[in-house]
Design a protein around this motif. Structure first.
Motif, PDB file in Angstrom:
ATOM      1  N   ALA B 208       0.823  -1.201   0.000  1.00 18.09           N
ATOM      2  CA  ALA B 208       0.000   0.000   0.000  1.00 18.09           C
ATOM      3  C   ALA B 208       0.861   1.258   0.000  1.00 18.09           C
ATOM      4  O   ALA B 208       0.494   2.274  -0.576  1.00 18.09           O
ATOM      5  N   LEU B 209       2.013   1.196   0.653  1.00 20.26           N
ATOM      6  CA  LEU B 209       2.845   2.385   0.803  1.00 20.26           C
ATOM      7  C   LEU B 209       4.303   2.019   0.569  1.00 20.26           C
ATOM      8  O   LEU B 209       4.693   0.884   0.749  1.00 20.26           O
ATOM      9  N   SER B 210       5.110   3.024   0.193  1.00 20.02           N
ATOM     10  CA  SER B 210       6.544   2.772   0.100  1.00 20.02           C
ATOM     11  C   SER B 210       7.102   2.618   1.512  1.00 20.02           C
ATOM     12  O   SER B 210       6.487   3.051   2.486  1.00 20.02           O
ATOM     13  N   THR B 211       8.276   1.990   1.635  1.00 21.56           N
ATOM     14  CA  THR B 211       8.831   1.662   2.945  1.00 21.56           C
ATOM     15  C   THR B 211       8.894   2.874   3.876  1.00 21.56           C
ATOM     16  O   THR B 211       8.523   2.784   5.043  1.00 21.56           O
ATOM     17  N   GLY B 212       9.360   3.993   3.359  1.00 26.36           N
ATOM     18  CA  GLY B 212       9.509   5.183   4.197  1.00 26.36           C
ATOM     19  C   GLY B 212       8.201   5.600   4.828  1.00 26.36           C
ATOM     20  O   GLY B 212       8.101   5.803   6.038  1.00 26.36           O
ATOM     21  N   TRP B 213       7.170   5.706   3.991  1.00 25.71           N
ATOM     22  CA  TRP B 213       5.855   6.122   4.495  1.00 25.71           C
ATOM     23  C   TRP B 213       5.228   5.069   5.378  1.00 25.71           C
ATOM     24  O   TRP B 213       4.517   5.393   6.327  1.00 25.71           O
ATOM     25  N   ALA B 214       5.450   3.798   5.060  1.00 22.61           N
ATOM     26  CA  ALA B 214       4.853   2.727   5.856  1.00 22.61           C
ATOM     27  C   ALA B 214       5.318   2.826   7.306  1.00 22.61           C
ATOM     28  O   ALA B 214       4.520   2.734   8.228  1.00 22.61           O
ATOM     29  N   ILE B 215       6.628   3.060   7.499  1.00 27.89           N
ATOM     30  CA  ILE B 215       7.159   3.150   8.868  1.00 27.89           C
ATOM     31  C   ILE B 215       6.604   4.384   9.584  1.00 27.89           C
ATOM     32  O   ILE B 215       6.193   4.317  10.739  1.00 27.89           O
ATOM     33  N   VAL B 216       6.567   5.513   8.869  1.00 28.84           N
ATOM     34  CA  VAL B 216       6.041   6.744   9.473  1.00 28.84           C
ATOM     35  C   VAL B 216       4.599   6.548   9.914  1.00 28.84           C
ATOM     36  O   VAL B 216       4.227   6.830  11.060  1.00 28.84           O
ATOM     37  N   LEU B 217       3.780   6.031   9.000  1.00 28.89           N
ATOM     38  CA  LEU B 217       2.352   5.912   9.284  1.00 28.89           C
ATOM     39  C   LEU B 217       2.086   4.874  10.372  1.00 28.89           C
ATOM     40  O   LEU B 217       1.277   5.107  11.279  1.00 28.89           O
ATOM     41  N   ALA B 218       2.777   3.729  10.294  1.00 30.26           N
ATOM     42  CA  ALA B 218       2.594   2.678  11.304  1.00 30.26           C
ATOM     43  C   ALA B 218       2.973   3.214  12.683  1.00 30.26           C
ATOM     44  O   ALA B 218       2.264   2.998  13.671  1.00 30.26           O
ATOM     45  N   THR B 219       4.096   3.936  12.758  1.00 32.38           N
ATOM     46  CA  THR B 219       4.555   4.496  14.029  1.00 32.38           C
ATOM     47  C   THR B 219       3.554   5.506  14.585  1.00 32.38           C
ATOM     48  O   THR B 219       3.158   5.440  15.750  1.00 32.38           O
ATOM     49  N   LEU B 220       3.132   6.435  13.720  1.00 30.89           N
ATOM     50  CA  LEU B 220       2.224   7.483  14.181  1.00 30.89           C
ATOM     51  C   LEU B 220       0.887   6.901  14.628  1.00 30.89           C
ATOM     52  O   LEU B 220       0.377   7.268  15.694  1.00 30.89           O
ATOM     53  N   LEU B 221       0.324   6.011  13.815  1.00 30.74           N
ATOM     54  CA  LEU B 221      -0.968   5.417  14.166  1.00 30.74           C
ATOM     55  C   LEU B 221      -0.885   4.745  15.525  1.00 30.74           C
ATOM     56  O   LEU B 221      -1.722   4.976  16.396  1.00 30.74           O
ATOM     57  N   SER B 222       0.149   3.922  15.713  1.00 29.47           N
ATOM     58  CA  SER B 222       0.288   3.206  16.970  1.00 29.47           C
ATOM     59  C   SER B 222       0.468   4.170  18.138  1.00 29.47           C
ATOM     60  O   SER B 222      -0.196   4.056  19.166  1.00 29.47           O
ATOM     61  N   ALA B 223       1.365   5.151  17.966  1.00 34.26           N
ATOM     62  CA  ALA B 223       1.652   6.094  19.059  1.00 34.26           C
ATOM     63  C   ALA B 223       0.411   6.897  19.437  1.00 34.26           C
ATOM     64  O   ALA B 223       0.154   7.141  20.620  1.00 34.26           O
ATOM     65  N   VAL B 224      -0.380   7.309  18.428  1.00 36.60           N
ATOM     66  CA  VAL B 224      -1.572   8.112  18.702  1.00 36.60           C
ATOM     67  C   VAL B 224      -2.673   7.246  19.322  1.00 36.60           C
ATOM     68  O   VAL B 224      -3.259   7.618  20.350  1.00 36.60           O
ATOM     69  N   ILE B 225      -2.920   6.087  18.727  1.00 34.51           N
ATOM     70  CA  ILE B 225      -4.016   5.231  19.222  1.00 34.51           C
ATOM     71  C   ILE B 225      -3.770   4.830  20.679  1.00 34.51           C
ATOM     72  O   ILE B 225      -4.649   4.963  21.534  1.00 34.51           O
ATOM     73  N   ILE B 226      -2.545   4.386  20.981  1.00 35.79           N
ATOM     74  CA  ILE B 226      -2.255   3.953  22.360  1.00 35.79           C
ATOM     75  C   ILE B 226      -2.367   5.123  23.332  1.00 35.79           C
ATOM     76  O   ILE B 226      -2.874   4.983  24.446  1.00 35.79           O
ATOM     77  N   GLU B 227      -1.929   6.303  22.891  1.00 39.08           N
ATOM     78  CA  GLU B 227      -2.002   7.482  23.760  1.00 39.08           C
ATOM     79  C   GLU B 227      -3.459   7.844  24.049  1.00 39.08           C
ATOM     80  O   GLU B 227      -3.810   8.173  25.189  1.00 39.08           O
ATOM     81  N   LEU B 228      -4.318   7.778  23.006  1.00 35.98           N
ATOM     82  CA  LEU B 228      -5.729   8.097  23.191  1.00 35.98           C
ATOM     83  C   LEU B 228      -6.381   7.094  24.139  1.00 35.98           C
ATOM     84  O   LEU B 228      -7.126   7.475  25.047  1.00 35.98           O
TER      85      LEU B 228
END
Lengths: 101, 242
Positions: B208-228
């Motif tokens: 779905a995404l290139s490696t660079g974006w995949a890591i950014v998005l996976a990291t952000l989603l996880s960090a935000v969801i767990i924080e919420l």
């Protein structure tokens, strides 16, 4: 050195440095909102999860190679081994494995 | 007495240098192979060393070689490099919170050396991060990267096949070694890493995404969801106490 190649390298260097540098300038001395700080504190651990998987599974065509390496590293780290020991231990386990097959 | 409490720059440099040893080991096979591939792609040893000296980003350097061999234009290669390395923006933002130094110049110069690996080591450190520590950490990692890139080109061969294959696990093992001690201390860390890993696996396997974006998005989603989730839980707990 071809000048075209030097320009390419200079361009790559610039676009790599800017994202590394920018946050330190943009957020200097700024107190970010609490929720943002919380998210940023989470980033290292989430990053590590994303850096390990799925990459570690694809280090070799033989998926067992990655699984075995990951398993060895997790066990060594869980038992409290130092990071360097974890690294050298995983390399050693995989050396034995590739010697055997 | 006050001196004892404050970490001296020299001590910090040494601690950083020691923490960087596993990065240096992990970089060696990757950089050797990079040098070798650069040679087969037609780069001179000067160009190879210059790229490792100025760019210092493994994935992007590898991709540039494969794009060069496909005959891709310079602009496209630079653009791809930018996209692959944009994840460092997130890492620098996170590290900025933990790195204490009033001199912006120190951070500005040392930020050149922020990679996935140097970031990970610094970010999971128990104590605050100092510029002396970063200098030590980056100098050993950077030296290994540059010297081994040059060696790979010069020798024109990588390590013996078996050792090369086994050593490909090194950086991943290091990430595991950095992550697990924190996982043992906190369930939150387990969820953060597991969720980000799941997202990244999905993004990668579905292309779905290139490696660079995949890591950014996976990291952000996880960090935000767990924080919420944690925030909601804390609020509920607060209400129960009332």
């Amino acid at each position: 050195m071809s000048s075209q190649m030097v320009w390419m390298i200079a361009g790559m260097a610039l676009v790599t440095y800017i994202p590394r540098l920018l946050p330190f300038v943009l957020f200097k001395g700024k107190e970010l909102p609490g929720i943002v700080q919380g998210v940023l504190k989470n980033v290292p651990y989430a990053t590590l999860g994303a850096l390990i998987f799925p990459g570690i599974l694809f280090i070799n065509e033989d998926i067992w190679f990655g699984l075995l390496g990951a398993g060895a590293a997790f066990i060594a780290a869980f038992l409290g081994a130092n990071v360097i020991v974890v690294v050298l231990g995983s390399i050693a386990v995989l050396s034995v494995y590739s010697f055997l097959i | 007495m006050a001196e004892i409490a404050v970490n001296k720059p020299a001590t910090e440099y040494r601690k950083g240098f020691q923490s960087g040893i596993s990065i240096a080991i992990g970089y060696a096979p990757i950089a050797l192979t990079f040098g070798l591939l650069a040679k087969t792609t037609g780069l001179s040893i000067g160009e190879t060393a210059l790229m490792s000296l100025l760019v210092f980003a493994g994935a992007a350097q590898y991709i540039s070689l494969s794009l060069l061999s496909l005959g891709t234009g310079i602009f496209e290669i630079i653009l791809t490099t930018f996209i692959v390395n944009i994840r460092h923006f997130l890492m620098s933002t996170s590290l900025n919170e933990k790195w204490e130094d009033d001199q912006i110049a120190n951070k500005a110069i040392l930020s050149f050396g922020i990679t996935d690996e140097t970031f990970s080591v610094a970010a999971v450190r128990d104590e605050k991060v100092t510029s002396g520590y970063m200098l030590g950490l980056i100098s050993i990692s950077y030296s290994s990267w540059v010297v081994c890139s040059g060696l790979g080109h010069l020798i024109g061969a990588s390590l013996p096949q078996t050792l090369q294959e086994s050593m490909s696990v090194a950086l991943y093992a290091m990430f595991v070694g950095l992550l697990v001690p924190s996982m043992k201390k906190s369930a939150k860390v387990v969820f953060l890493a597991a969720l980000a890993a799941c997202f990244n696996i999905i993004f990668t396997l579905t292309n779905a995404l290139s490696t660079g974006w995949a890591i950014v998005l996976a990291t952000l989603l996880s960090a935000v969801i767990i924080e919420l989730i944690e925030n909601v839980k804390n609020k509920q707990r607060g209400q129960e106490h009332e």
